[in-house]
Design a protein around this motif. Structure first.
Motif, PDB file in Angstrom:
ATOM      1  N   MET A 301      38.767  25.253 -16.848  1.00 59.13           N
ATOM      2  CA  MET A 301      38.243  26.332 -16.010  1.00 59.13           C
ATOM      3  C   MET A 301      39.104  27.581 -16.118  1.00 59.13           C
ATOM      4  O   MET A 301      38.597  28.695 -16.256  1.00 59.13           O
ATOM      5  CB  MET A 301      38.147  25.882 -14.552  1.00 59.13           C
ATOM      6  CG  MET A 301      37.675  26.984 -13.600  1.00 59.13           C
ATOM      7  SD  MET A 301      37.769  26.506 -11.867  1.00 59.13           S
ATOM      8  CE  MET A 301      36.403  25.350 -11.779  1.00 59.13           C
ATOM      9  N   HIS A 302      40.423  27.403 -16.058  1.00 59.56           N
ATOM     10  CA  HIS A 302      41.311  28.561 -16.097  1.00 59.56           C
ATOM     11  C   HIS A 302      41.247  29.266 -17.454  1.00 59.56           C
ATOM     12  O   HIS A 302      41.335  30.503 -17.524  1.00 59.56           O
ATOM     13  CB  HIS A 302      42.738  28.136 -15.785  1.00 59.56           C
ATOM     14  CG  HIS A 302      42.922  27.670 -14.379  1.00 59.56           C
ATOM     15  ND1 HIS A 302      44.122  27.192 -13.892  1.00 59.56           N
ATOM     16  CD2 HIS A 302      42.049  27.622 -13.332  1.00 59.56           C
ATOM     17  CE1 HIS A 302      43.978  26.872 -12.622  1.00 59.56           C
ATOM     18  NE2 HIS A 302      42.731  27.109 -12.263  1.00 59.56           N
ATOM     19  N   LEU A 303      41.065  28.505 -18.533  1.00 64.33           N
ATOM     20  CA  LEU A 303      40.902  29.127 -19.846  1.00 64.33           C
ATOM     21  C   LEU A 303      39.621  29.952 -19.890  1.00 64.33           C
ATOM     22  O   LEU A 303      39.625  31.108 -20.340  1.00 64.33           O
ATOM     23  CB  LEU A 303      40.870  28.049 -20.932  1.00 64.33           C
ATOM     24  CG  LEU A 303      40.567  28.544 -22.352  1.00 64.33           C
ATOM     25  CD1 LEU A 303      41.635  29.518 -22.823  1.00 64.33           C
ATOM     26  CD2 LEU A 303      40.433  27.370 -23.316  1.00 64.33           C
ATOM     27  N   ARG A 304      38.525  29.359 -19.410  1.00 63.60           N
ATOM     28  CA  ARG A 304      37.262  30.104 -19.373  1.00 63.60           C
ATOM     29  C   ARG A 304      37.384  31.346 -18.482  1.00 63.60           C
ATOM     30  O   ARG A 304      36.938  32.443 -18.851  1.00 63.60           O
ATOM     31  CB  ARG A 304      36.144  29.192 -18.876  1.00 63.60           C
ATOM     32  CG  ARG A 304      34.711  29.745 -19.028  1.00 63.60           C
ATOM     33  CD  ARG A 304      34.316  30.776 -17.979  1.00 63.60           C
ATOM     34  NE  ARG A 304      34.689  30.385 -16.645  1.00 63.60           N
ATOM     35  CZ  ARG A 304      33.990  29.541 -15.898  1.00 63.60           C
ATOM     36  NH1 ARG A 304      32.880  29.020 -16.349  1.00 63.60           N
ATOM     37  NH2 ARG A 304      34.408  29.253 -14.668  1.00 63.60           N
ATOM     38  N   ASP A 305      38.028  31.176 -17.331  1.00 58.01           N
ATOM     39  CA  ASP A 305      38.168  32.310 -16.421  1.00 58.01           C
ATOM     40  C   ASP A 305      38.965  33.449 -17.047  1.00 58.01           C
ATOM     41  O   ASP A 305      38.723  34.625 -16.742  1.00 58.01           O
ATOM     42  CB  ASP A 305      38.857  31.870 -15.126  1.00 58.01           C
ATOM     43  CG  ASP A 305      37.936  31.075 -14.221  1.00 58.01           C
ATOM     44  OD1 ASP A 305      36.751  30.921 -14.562  1.00 58.01           O
ATOM     45  OD2 ASP A 305      38.408  30.597 -13.175  1.00 58.01           O
ATOM     46  N   SER A 306      39.907  33.117 -17.903  1.00 56.96           N
ATOM     47  CA  SER A 306      40.697  34.172 -18.552  1.00 56.96           C
ATOM     48  C   SER A 306      39.844  35.045 -19.458  1.00 56.96           C
ATOM     49  O   SER A 306      40.217  36.177 -19.767  1.00 56.96           O
ATOM     50  CB  SER A 306      41.846  33.551 -19.352  1.00 56.96           C
ATOM     51  OG  SER A 306      41.370  32.897 -20.519  1.00 56.96           O
ATOM     52  N   MET A 307      38.683  34.539 -19.864  1.00 57.87           N
ATOM     53  CA  MET A 307      37.796  35.300 -20.757  1.00 57.87           C
ATOM     54  C   MET A 307      36.771  36.140 -20.011  1.00 57.87           C
ATOM     55  O   MET A 307      36.097  36.973 -20.619  1.00 57.87           O
ATOM     56  CB  MET A 307      37.062  34.347 -21.700  1.00 57.87           C
ATOM     57  CG  MET A 307      37.979  33.614 -22.660  1.00 57.87           C
ATOM     58  SD  MET A 307      37.039  32.713 -23.909  1.00 57.87           S
ATOM     59  CE  MET A 307      36.155  31.547 -22.903  1.00 57.87           C
ATOM     60  N   ILE A 308      36.637  35.919 -18.698  1.00 51.03           N
ATOM     61  CA  ILE A 308      35.580  36.614 -17.961  1.00 51.03           C
ATOM     62  C   ILE A 308      35.678  38.133 -18.089  1.00 51.03           C
ATOM     63  O   ILE A 308      34.667  38.795 -18.377  1.00 51.03           O
ATOM     64  CB  ILE A 308      35.569  36.177 -16.482  1.00 51.03           C
ATOM     65  CG1 ILE A 308      35.058  34.741 -16.369  1.00 51.03           C
ATOM     66  CG2 ILE A 308      34.696  37.106 -15.640  1.00 51.03           C
ATOM     67  CD1 ILE A 308      35.102  34.168 -14.960  1.00 51.03           C
ATOM     68  N   PRO A 309      36.846  38.752 -17.880  1.00 57.54           N
ATOM     69  CA  PRO A 309      36.890  40.222 -18.006  1.00 57.54           C
ATOM     70  C   PRO A 309      36.475  40.716 -19.395  1.00 57.54           C
ATOM     71  O   PRO A 309      35.729  41.702 -19.510  1.00 57.54           O
ATOM     72  CB  PRO A 309      38.354  40.559 -17.704  1.00 57.54           C
ATOM     73  CG  PRO A 309      38.843  39.418 -16.881  1.00 57.54           C
ATOM     74  CD  PRO A 309      38.146  38.217 -17.428  1.00 57.54           C
ATOM     75  N   LYS A 310      36.931  40.024 -20.451  1.00 58.34           N
ATOM     76  CA  LYS A 310      36.584  40.448 -21.805  1.00 58.34           C
ATOM     77  C   LYS A 310      35.111  40.224 -22.092  1.00 58.34           C
ATOM     78  O   LYS A 310      34.435  41.079 -22.674  1.00 58.34           O
ATOM     79  CB  LYS A 310      37.443  39.690 -22.827  1.00 58.34           C
ATOM     80  CG  LYS A 310      37.137  40.058 -24.283  1.00 58.34           C
ATOM     81  CD  LYS A 310      37.402  41.537 -24.560  1.00 58.34           C
ATOM     82  CE  LYS A 310      37.131  41.889 -26.008  1.00 58.34           C
ATOM     83  NZ  LYS A 310      37.315  43.347 -26.262  1.00 58.34           N
ATOM     84  N   TYR A 311      34.586  39.070 -21.668  1.00 59.41           N
ATOM     85  CA  TYR A 311      33.166  38.774 -21.872  1.00 59.41           C
ATOM     86  C   TYR A 311      32.296  39.802 -21.151  1.00 59.41           C
ATOM     87  O   TYR A 311      31.327  40.323 -21.706  1.00 59.41           O
ATOM     88  CB  TYR A 311      32.867  37.363 -21.373  1.00 59.41           C
ATOM     89  CG  TYR A 311      31.454  36.883 -21.620  1.00 59.41           C
ATOM     90  CD1 TYR A 311      31.180  36.029 -22.681  1.00 59.41           C
ATOM     91  CD2 TYR A 311      30.414  37.260 -20.786  1.00 59.41           C
ATOM     92  CE1 TYR A 311      29.882  35.572 -22.902  1.00 59.41           C
ATOM     93  CE2 TYR A 311      29.122  36.824 -21.002  1.00 59.41           C
ATOM     94  CZ  TYR A 311      28.858  35.974 -22.067  1.00 59.41           C
ATOM     95  OH  TYR A 311      27.572  35.537 -22.286  1.00 59.41           O
TER      96      TYR A 311
END
Length: 398
Positions: A301-311
């Motif tokens: 989850m934390h890895l995916r969350d780290s991509m939210i701003p870029k996505y």
């Protein structure tokens, strides 16, 4: 460039701007103009829009129902990513542009057109989204952006041109309070009193959601079922992607859910104040996030969350078809394989409150989390864990 262009495909709404653009392109480029009107669930009556395009000078007019494709292939992948721009905006306008552009390019290929055209202004983000998408899909197709080319500077100029060339003027055009963009996911409002960031939005800025003061005084409970990160059933009823978005808009809008008033940073460099209504999308976002709480491993989850701003920036800035967005999507979709289950939600006065969740893939263990006596967790073990975690802090001085 004008001599090379014999045929243009125009994104056409039937309103004043795109009607003037249709005639202006035909006259300026001395070429054929084909129109595309996309039904993205904007709840507008599109009957007769093709006849209007042909009467204004189009040689062919496409009117296409893209609602299911929009929900399935654009809204849902974005929701699986929990994409949200600047921590608040659910990207309702942004996500529609790549689909429209995709169809413009496909029709250009079918019709042998050398260019596509849009009605976005030179101040906004949409010009970037249309043109970056077109570049990614087929860089040989040119893009015409009349607002950056012509000499018109005001709504009066457009009205005068329309009158000179016999283009029917929308009766309500002069009375519109706001610049609005609507599709099945949201409705945006800009202009009017919203140009002052201090003024409260007026009553005309409510379309998909009621003011919270007018929402029911009793809460409503709903159950939303997900499979692989996508909502598939509402209160036990299986729904298609487009039908799901529409149904959630209805129930959420009734309770004043999904209103956002924000000043955002446009990609072109300026700040802009807008009001957004995204009732169904807000419910999907909150419910999906809640279900992930019991289905997703912590570090995944934390890895995916780290991509939210870029996505989210990829969508906002027009890079939906860029390789980095597509690569992130593959990783995100891998994380969603076990995000299946049901979330029970309370809707009340603008609030979306998850009150229960269950999943066959739940990682939650009551025997570990209980405050009662258990046989699976030795609390004394925590002392060593804390000591090891703190080793790097022993020599640190403020």
């Amino acid at each position: 460039m004008a001599n090379e262009i014999k045929k243009v495909v125009l994104a056409y709404s039937g309103g004043l701007d795109t009607s003037v653009i249709l005639k202006w392109i035909a006259l300026t480029y001395n070429c054929e103009v084909i129109t595309l009107t996309a039904d993205l669930g904007q709840e507008e009556d599109l009957d007769g829009v093709d006849e209007k395009a042909l009467a204004t000078g189009a040689t062919r007019a496409y009117v296409e129902d893209l609602r299911e494709e929009f929900a399935r292939d654009y809204i849902f992948p974005m929701m699986r990513a929990n994409a949200i721009y600047e921590g608040r905006y659910l990207l309702g306008t942004s996500i529609a542009r790549p689909l429209i552009t995709k169809r413009l390019i496909e029709i250009a290929h079918q019709e042998g057109a050398q260019a596509v055209a849009h009605g976005a202004t030179g101040k906004g983000n949409d010009q970037v989204r249309f043109e970056l998408s077109a570049m990614a899909l087929d860089p040989s197709i040119k893009v015409i952006a009349p607002w950056r080319e012509w000499n018109f500077r005001s709504r009066t100029d457009l009205n005068n041109f329309a009158e000179q060339h016999g283009i029917p003027l929308p009766v309500a055009a002069s009375r519109k309070l706001y610049s609005m963009d609507r599709n099945m996911l949201h409705c945006s409002f800009e202009g009017g009193e919203l140009e002052s960031p201090w003024l409260e939005p007026g009553p005309g800025s409510y379309l998909m959601a009621v003011p919270v003061e007018e929402a029911p005084d009793e809460p409503e409970y709903i159950e939303l079922e997900f499979i692989n990160g996508d909502p598939v059933a509402l209160n036990g009823e299986k729904l298609s992607p487009a039908a799901m978005v529409k149904a959630l808009n209805t129930v959420g809008g009734k309770h004043g859910v999904g209103r956002l008033d924000m000043v955002e940073n446009r990609f072109v460099g300026m700040k802009s104040r807008g009001v957004y209504e995204t009732p169904g999308g807000t419910i999907m976002h909150i419910a999906h996030r809640d279900l992930e709480g019991i289905c997703l491993d912590r570090d995944t989850m934390h890895l995916r969350d780290s991509m939210i701003p870029k996505y989210a920036e990829c969508i906002y800035n027009g890079f939906w078809f860029a390789p980095e967005r597509e690569a992130m999507q593959k990783l995100i979709d891998e994380t969603q394989k076990n995000v299946s289950g049901t979330v029970r939600i309370k809707l009340y006065k603008g609030n979306v409150i998850p009150v229960g969740r269950k999943s066959p893939y739940s990682l939650y263990r009551e025997d570990l989390a209980t405050f009662e006596e258990d046989d699976v967790y030795d609390q004394a073990d925590a002392a060593g864990f804390i000591k090891l975690q703190g080793l790097r802090l022993l020599g640190y001085k403020k």
